[in-house]
Write an enzyme that holds these catalytic residues in place. Structure first.
Site, PDB file in Angstrom:
ATOM      1  N   SER A   1      11.155 -32.157 -22.402  1.00  0.00           N
ATOM      2  CA  SER A   1      10.379 -30.960 -22.650  1.00  0.00           C
ATOM      3  C   SER A   1       9.009 -31.345 -23.222  1.00  0.00           C
ATOM      4  O   SER A   1       8.250 -32.046 -22.564  1.00  0.00           O
ATOM      5  CB  SER A   1      11.156 -30.015 -23.570  1.00  0.00           C
ATOM      6  OG  SER A   1      10.602 -28.728 -23.564  1.00  0.00           O
TER       7      SER A   1
ATOM      8  N   ASP B   1      14.817 -23.431 -14.747  1.00  0.00           N
ATOM      9  CA  ASP B   1      14.298 -23.658 -16.099  1.00  0.00           C
ATOM     10  C   ASP B   1      13.297 -22.567 -16.480  1.00  0.00           C
ATOM     11  O   ASP B   1      12.331 -22.320 -15.763  1.00  0.00           O
ATOM     12  CB  ASP B   1      13.619 -25.033 -16.151  1.00  0.00           C
ATOM     13  CG  ASP B   1      13.414 -25.526 -17.572  1.00  0.00           C
ATOM     14  OD1 ASP B   1      13.184 -24.695 -18.463  1.00  0.00           O
ATOM     15  OD2 ASP B   1      13.487 -26.742 -17.777  1.00  0.00           O
TER      16      ASP B   1
ATOM     17  N   HIS C   1      16.830 -25.239 -18.445  1.00  0.00           N
ATOM     18  CA  HIS C   1      16.214 -26.172 -19.400  1.00  0.00           C
ATOM     19  C   HIS C   1      17.249 -27.054 -20.095  1.00  0.00           C
ATOM     20  O   HIS C   1      16.970 -28.206 -20.399  1.00  0.00           O
ATOM     21  CB  HIS C   1      15.420 -25.378 -20.442  1.00  0.00           C
ATOM     22  CG  HIS C   1      14.406 -26.191 -21.180  1.00  0.00           C
ATOM     23  ND1 HIS C   1      13.332 -26.790 -20.556  1.00  0.00           N
ATOM     24  CD2 HIS C   1      14.296 -26.507 -22.496  1.00  0.00           C
ATOM     25  CE1 HIS C   1      12.600 -27.425 -21.448  1.00  0.00           C
ATOM     26  NE2 HIS C   1      13.166 -27.275 -22.639  1.00  0.00           N
TER      27      HIS C   1
END
Length: 684
Positions: free
Chosen positions: A536, A621, A656
């Protein structure tokens, strides 16, 4: 043997102009997940990855079985007591999802199953249940379910007396909700359907149609998000409005949920605060009066505006106050000093003291302390070589009881076989940056060790030394593992965060590079054996460091990486963008645009050598859209001048957080480890 050729994404130039600067994005077309050509390209990349790593398939499978073998499959959480019931989460052998259960008054009582997620998950490629909230009369539970992995939950309600799940379905929510004391009013948070910003608080009445739900609060400022919860004292329902730098709360008595909410303290840019309620006062954790590391203030519950706040625990330059836990007879503060946790216990009447911790590097944190009238503090403790323990500490007698230590199955693990270190690197500007290391005690410092450096370094999120059963598969094959506590986290206090964001963001990248150079200089490893990993915003870090120092690393793992900084931060329709301006800056302002352009990984890919790379993402995501890593990999393929491997692995069912089942997630870890071991020519 036929050489496998990677897919080459087509080039469709898209021109963008901002602040007199022209950018050409050749892969912008990948932004459309509804386009069959986009899906076809992602599938081609997946197929290339599978074929190119076919020789590691037996290793991946062996690693998966090894990772799985260390996990206690029929595991049970430490029960906690709340409102007449003991609550338990357990896993059953061979099953992917948890079972939530409770027992009335005593642990010897019959088990009442709230949810068996293995049953609920049937027929879904992805499943996540969250936000369990039980009414004060113990009859109703609200819960949220996501079967897509975009963190967009549908709230439902179950009757715990009859077992019936009501037909009520509340869409587009965070999954969290809270019951008022009347046991029929439920407050919940709804998301904007496009940006997924949590922006509305609604009130639902039990058995009523969702169409009659009342909008209680709408957050108009698109840099803020909202949430709703009940205080531990059960007296107040609170609405939180928060951005990176500013907070604001509203509250109403839980027993009168139809009354209007009142503002606790209206927002003042830069003023952050949160509070706990006890008897006739609120205890406020805040940065008021330039208390960078926060302090605790007190105010009467009928005088909540800022002019009434009085200091209770003063600000300290060397200690970050992170959280407070209030009990009937005790006040507990979670602190961070010199990068390490401390737990401070203050009886309302009597001498204060700290919980003793003797390790050089560890993580300690208060856990489930829902019960107000107790002298027991429950906390967790772990280090990189010490499995996580859940401990009950008697705050009166100062006796501790270890309720559970994480089991490592297989019979081979002993923490005595590993060494933990805390070392410091000197950053470019002279600042000392800590690292936490772990390795087998038979490892020698001779520059030949494979070394994996991990970091995150954003949002003030501190990456504390933690234990991992999976990591043992690397350590036992000779790897050294380290966490670089770079600026951008809060590892060394609030200023550590401030010095790694906005126009100081590059400190995060240079800190990481300096940590890597330090372990090379100290002969822990060498560039031929050095690997870096981040996900991320940590994936942004990975993208930045390979543009800046590509020859420092043999391999990179970038999970769901935030790499297309400019395009994302200029698109306020994308989830999270507007709320991120205080973290990265608003590129509609030329100063921030120019600074972002100077480090944005996608925009700074250039014709040079790049290390071996494994890049993962999820089609659904919601935090970092799949197209960021997809475009980045396409551009890297075009520009890199050497023959290193470059893989894009897209989970077409996940978001995610990756796969939802506990064993499916291990398959992703096995892929990453196989990538590293293959580069080190370790085949078993």
């Amino acid at each position: 043997m036929t050489k496998i050729e990677p897919p080459i994404a087509k080039i469709v130039p898209q021109v963008f102009e901002n602040h007199g600067n022209q950018r050409i994005d050749n892969y912008y077309w990948l932004n459309d997940r509804e386009n069959p050509e986009v899906i076809a390209y992602l599938n081609q990349e997946n197929e290339y990855y599978k074929q190119a790593t076919q020789h590691t398939k037996p290793l991946q499978e062996a690693l998966f079985e090894e990772l799985k073998s260390r996990i206690k499959e029929d595991d049970t959480s430490v029960p906690y007591f709340y409102n007449q019931y003991w609550y338990i989460t357990r896993y059953e052998k061979g099953k992917n999802y948890p079972v939530y259960a409770r027992k009335y008054l005593t642990l010897d009582a019959p088990e009442e199953i709230l949810f068996d997620c293995n049953v609920l998950a049937e027929g879904h490629n992805y499943f996540h249940l969250t936000g369990l909230n039980i009414s004060e009369d113990n009859q109703w539970v609200s819960f949220g379910i996501d079967t897509v992995s975009r963190r967009n939950y549908t709230i439902q309600i179950k009757n715990l007396t009859t077992g019936e799940i009501l037909p009520t379905k509340i869409e587009n929510t965070t999954g969290g909700a809270t019951w008022a004391s009347d046991n029929k009013t439920l407050f919940y948070t709804r998301k904007d359907s496009k940006t997924l910003r949590a922006d509305k608080i609604y009130k639902h009445k039990l058995h009523n149609d969702v169409s009659t739900d009342v909008l209680v609060y709408f957050e108009e400022d698109d840099t803020f998000s909202v949430g709703v919860y009940k205080t531990k004292s059960k007296k107040y329902i609170c609405i939180s409005s928060y951005s990176t730098l500013t907070s604001e709360y509203r509250l109403v008595l839980s027993k009168t949920p139809d009354e209007p909410f009142t503002i606790f303290q209206e927002r003042i840019r830069g003023l952050e605060y949160s509070f706990s309620h006890y008897e006739n006062n609120f205890y406020i954790l805040t940065n008021k009066d330039e208390a960078t590391n926060f302090k605790i203030m007190i105010t009467p519950e009928n005088q909540t505006s800022v002019e009434n706040w009085k200091d209770f625990v003063p600000h300290r330059e060397d200690t970050l106050l992170e959280d407070i836990d209030i009990f009937k007879n005790y006040f507990v503060i979670s602190e961070r000093n010199n990068g390490l946790h401390k737990i401070y216990i203050k009886p309302w009447e009597g001498e204060a003291y700290y919980l003793p911790f003797n390790s050089e590097t560890y993580t300690a944190y208060t856990t489930t302390n829902i019960d107000f009238d107790t002298e027991i503090l429950r906390y967790g403790y772990q280090s990189m070589a010490t499995p996580n323990s859940i401990i009950d500490f008697n705050m009166r007698t100062q006796e501790k009881t270890i309720l559970k230590e994480q089991e490592v199955l297989g019979g081979k693990f002993s923490k005595e076989n590993y060494i933990e270190e805390r070392i410091w690197a000197t950053a470019t500007d002279g600042i000392q940056v800590p690292m936490s290391l772990v390795y087998r005690k038979d490892v020698k410092k001779d520059s030949t060790n494979p070394f994996l450096m991990y970091a995150y370094g954003s949002y003030g999120h501190s990456t504390d030394p933690y234990f991992s059963t999976s990591r043992l598969s690397l350590l036992d094959r000779g790897f050294i593992f380290a966490i670089a506590h770079v600026r951008g986290g809060e590892d060394l206090g609030r200023q550590w965060y401030e010095d790694g964001k906005l126009l100081k963001k590059k400190n995060t990248f240079t800190d990481f590079i300096d940590c890597c150079k330090h372990v090379i200089n100290q002969k822990y490893t060498s560039p031929n054996h050095l690997y870096a990993e981040g996900g991320s915003a940590g994936g942004l870090l990975m993208g930045a460091i390979i543009n800046m120092t590509p020859n420092l690393f043999n391999g990179i793992i970038a999970q769901v990486p935030f790499v297309d900084v400019i395009n994302t931060m200029l698109d306020d329709t994308i989830p999270l963008t507007t709320g991120e301006y205080d973290e990265w800056g608003n590129p509609n302002d030329k100063e921030y645009y120019d600074y972002m352009m100077s480090y944005s990984p996608y925009d700074n890919v250039t014709a040079q050598e790049y290390p071996n790379m494994y890049v993962s993402t999820g089609l659904h995501d919601s935090q970092v859209q799949y197209w960021e890593p997809a475009k980045w990999v396409a551009k890297l393929r075009k520009f890199k001048t050497n023959a290193t491997v470059l893989y894009l692995d897209t989970d077409m069912d996940a978001g995610h957080g990756g796969a939802s089942g506990r064993f499916e997630a291990l398959k992703e870890v096995a892929k990453e480890y196989a990538f590293l071991l293959d580069l080190e020519k370790i085949t078993k």
